[in-house]
Design an enzyme around this catalytic site. Structure first.
Site, PDB file in Angstrom:
ATOM      1  N   GLY A  39      -0.952 -11.097  -3.518  1.00  0.00           N
ATOM      2  CA  GLY A  39      -0.716  -9.935  -2.659  1.00  0.00           C
ATOM      3  C   GLY A  39      -1.938  -9.381  -1.971  1.00  0.00           C
ATOM      4  N   ARG A  99      10.391  -0.582   8.295  1.00  0.00           N
ATOM      5  CA  ARG A  99      11.280  -1.386   9.144  1.00  0.00           C
ATOM      6  C   ARG A  99      12.660  -1.532   8.510  1.00  0.00           C
ATOM      7  NH1 ARG A  99       6.448  -4.486   9.666  1.00  0.00           N
ATOM      8  NH2 ARG A  99       5.454  -3.906  11.615  1.00  0.00           N
ATOM      9  N   LYS A 148     -13.549  -5.058   9.718  1.00  0.00           N
ATOM     10  CA  LYS A 148     -14.183  -4.097   8.802  1.00  0.00           C
ATOM     11  C   LYS A 148     -15.662  -3.928   9.125  1.00  0.00           C
ATOM     12  CE  LYS A 148     -10.896  -5.408   5.196  1.00  0.00           C
ATOM     13  NZ  LYS A 148     -10.646  -6.376   4.127  1.00  0.00           N
ATOM     14  N   GLY A 207      -5.269  -4.640  -2.718  1.00  0.00           N
ATOM     15  CA  GLY A 207      -4.309  -4.355  -3.785  1.00  0.00           C
ATOM     16  C   GLY A 207      -3.773  -2.940  -3.667  1.00  0.00           C
ATOM     17  N   VAL A 222       0.836  -1.208   0.000  1.00  0.00           N
ATOM     18  CA  VAL A 222       0.000   0.000   0.000  1.00  0.00           C
ATOM     19  C   VAL A 222       0.870   1.257   0.000  1.00  0.00           C
ATOM     20  CG1 VAL A 222      -1.832   1.251   1.194  1.00  0.00           C
ATOM     21  CG2 VAL A 222      -1.816  -1.249   1.231  1.00  0.00           C
ATOM     22  N   GLU A 237      -3.637 -11.160   4.035  1.00  0.00           N
ATOM     23  CA  GLU A 237      -2.934 -10.530   5.148  1.00  0.00           C
ATOM     24  C   GLU A 237      -1.617 -11.255   5.395  1.00  0.00           C
ATOM     25  OE1 GLU A 237      -4.223  -7.737   7.028  1.00  0.00           O
ATOM     26  OE2 GLU A 237      -5.312  -7.810   5.158  1.00  0.00           O
ATOM     27  N   LYS A 262      -7.277  -1.570   9.655  1.00  0.00           N
ATOM     28  CA  LYS A 262      -8.612  -1.912  10.204  1.00  0.00           C
ATOM     29  C   LYS A 262      -8.527  -2.525  11.589  1.00  0.00           C
ATOM     30  CE  LYS A 262      -6.976  -4.951   7.130  1.00  0.00           C
ATOM     31  NZ  LYS A 262      -6.715  -5.163   5.731  1.00  0.00           N
ATOM     32  N   ASP A 278     -10.444 -10.502   9.659  1.00  0.00           N
ATOM     33  CA  ASP A 278     -10.290  -9.274   8.856  1.00  0.00           C
ATOM     34  C   ASP A 278     -11.665  -8.707   8.484  1.00  0.00           C
ATOM     35  OD1 ASP A 278      -8.498  -7.544   6.951  1.00  0.00           O
ATOM     36  OD2 ASP A 278     -10.067  -8.373   5.664  1.00  0.00           O
TER      37      ASP A 278
HETATM   38  N1  HSE Z   1      -6.555  -9.197   3.312  1.00  0.00           N
HETATM   39  C1  HSE Z   1      -7.518  -8.219   2.971  1.00  0.00           C
HETATM   40  C2  HSE Z   1      -8.502  -8.865   2.003  1.00  0.00           C
HETATM   41  C3  HSE Z   1      -6.850  -7.024   2.359  1.00  0.00           C
HETATM   42  O1  HSE Z   1      -8.237  -9.954   1.514  1.00  0.00           O
HETATM   43  O2  HSE Z   1      -9.550  -8.305   1.749  1.00  0.00           O
HETATM   44  C4  HSE Z   1      -7.644  -5.785   2.386  1.00  0.00           C
HETATM   45  O3  HSE Z   1      -8.050  -5.416   3.637  1.00  0.00           O
END
Ligand code: HSE
Length: 433
Positions: free
Chosen positions: A189, A46, A207, A308, A15, A192, A107, A203
């Site tokens: 990509g 890092r 959200k 993405g 990102v 997570e 998030k 995840d």
């Molecule tokens: N890992 C998350 C997904 C990325 O697959 O939606 C975006 O938050």
């Protein structure tokens, strides 16, 4: 043109690199829309020496990312480090306490600490923005905070995890195994760093809790999201759902109870059977989609890339443009003191149809045992199929008539410990209209 808005970027993963590329590629357009240039002044990550495919020589480097907001050459910090606590949270706190705006794609941090950070931002009169934290490139936070702000939102739900959606729709199209498709999602990509967050539903739950807080004016409550992921799904479930006219999608669903005098908040992330004629059934690949039902707007549907570099960078830079325009507004669409503390809703009385799948020993009387438990619990079966032998267990899958969730729970309690079941039953709700 006015002075540039000076940006610090913390985190240079997918990102972060996307934000650099977007700010560089669309600099003129962004400046015209924002009324002032948006200028990255300093970056931090890092590992300074990692190859990232972008030229960082125009930007200062800061070793200690936590102090980025305290630098004199920074107006806004963009946090793209990730993790609910640790350096991301330390950076968020120091930035806001230093009187600087914070934009984050994180998030997990907002789900766990959003109220604290929003309160601090209000005290400091600075912006806290997190469009990129929910549904990648879809501007759904803005839509709920602004476009639909006049509505009582009755329900918000959708496909909030691109990795799960990619896995489910690819399994459906190709018949490939879960693990094989997960590896492909990681290579692309959008998974997570820890894929358990995707496939276990965490995840999506992060959200959903953010969306619910904004949609309902409620205090964010991640801990009471009833969460299940996609790891227990078998290719046979997907095939069975398809034969019945459904696809399987991981759906996050939130609604309030009690009408205008809201009393409780229902939040659930779970794979659902989605009728093939429902708009969410056609959301494939890493795409996300959110449905919000407003009492005056009616049903609103937002769809787009949920992950993405490009889409997520688009959401980050939209927040920066808002800040450049002077938009400070409350992070959760109303001041923290106005947000209601709603307790978690009980679920037993919820009416729905469900898909229930048993893996059972293939011997006489097993089906009778299952159907007797369902009868005794008051569950009415709409259709039932037993699939032939697969090793020593067979699959019995059924769809129930509409009834209270408590009846199915009761049937499963009656079957608990039964030697006929080779694994715990799987219950998936069927998405209604
Ligand atoms: N890992 C998350 C997904 C990325 O697959 O939606 C975006 O938050």
């Amino acid at each position: 043109m006015a002075e540039p808005l000076r940006i610090a970027l913390a985190g240079l993963g997918t990102v972060g690199v996307g934000v650099i590329r977007l700010v560089e590629a669309n600099a003129q357009l962004i400046a015209r829309r924002a009324g002032r240039p948006i200028q990255i002044t300093v970056v931090s990550a890092r590992d300074r020496n990692k190859a990232r495919g972008v030229d960082l020589s125009a930007y200062a480097w800061e070793d200690d990312m936590v102090i980025l907001g305290e630098r004199a050459d920074v107006d806004v910090v963009v946090e793209m480090v990730g993790g609910s606590d640790g350096p991301a949270l330390a950076l968020a706190r120091t930035t806001i306490e230093a009187g600087k705006a914070l934009v984050t794609a994180n998030k997990a941090m907002i789900a766990h600490h959003g109220l604290e950070l929003a309160g601090k931002a209000e005290d400091q009169k600075v912006a806290l923005k997190f469009e990129a934290a929910v549904a990648g490139g879809i501007p759904v936070i803005k839509a709920l905070r602004e476009g639909a702000a006049a509505n009582e939102i009755e329900r918000v739900y959708g496909i909030l995890n691109g990795t799960c959606n990619f896995i489910l729709s690819t399994m459906e199209d190709t018949g490939r195994d879960f693990a094989d498709v997960l590896a492909e999602a990681q290579a692309k990509g959008f998974a997570e760093a820890d894929p358990a967050f995707d496939v276990e539903g965490t995840d999506a739950a992060h959200k959903l809790s953010i969306l619910a807080a904004i949609a309902f004016g409620a205090k964010i409550d991640f801990s009471s999201v009833d969460t299940a992921g996609i790891t227990r799904l078998r290719a046979a479930d997907i095939a069975q759902a398809s034969a019945l006219g459904y696809v399987i999608r991981l759906i996050g669903m939130a609604e309030t109870e009690g009408g205008n005098g809201k009393t409780a908040l229902f939040q659930r992330v779970q794979p659902h059977l989605v009728p093939v004629d429902h708009p969410l059934a056609h959301v494939d690949g890493a795409t996300n989609a959110v449905v919000a039902e407003g009492n005056f707007s009616g049903r609103l549907l937002f769809q787009g890339a949920g992950a993405g570099d490009g889409p997520t960078a688009s959401a980050v830079v939209a927040d920066l443009i808002d800040i450049a325009r002077g938009e400070v507004g409350p992070a959760f669409s109303m001041p923290v003191g106005e947000l209601e503390a709603l307790g978690p809703a009980a679920t037993g009385h919820r009416q729905s149809r469900a898909y229930v799948r048993f893996m059972v020993a293939d011997r006489p009387g097993v089906l009778a045992e299952i159907t007797a438990a369902l009868r005794d619990a008051g569950v009415s079966i709409e259709s039932l199929i037993q699939k032939g032998r697969s090793g020593d267990a067979v699959m019995v899958a059924m769809v129930t008539h509409e009834g209270p969730e408590s009846a199915i729970s009761k049937a499963l309690e009656l079957l608990e410990g039964s030697e006929s079941l080779t694994e715990p039953p799987l219950v998936l709700q069927i998405l209604g209209e």
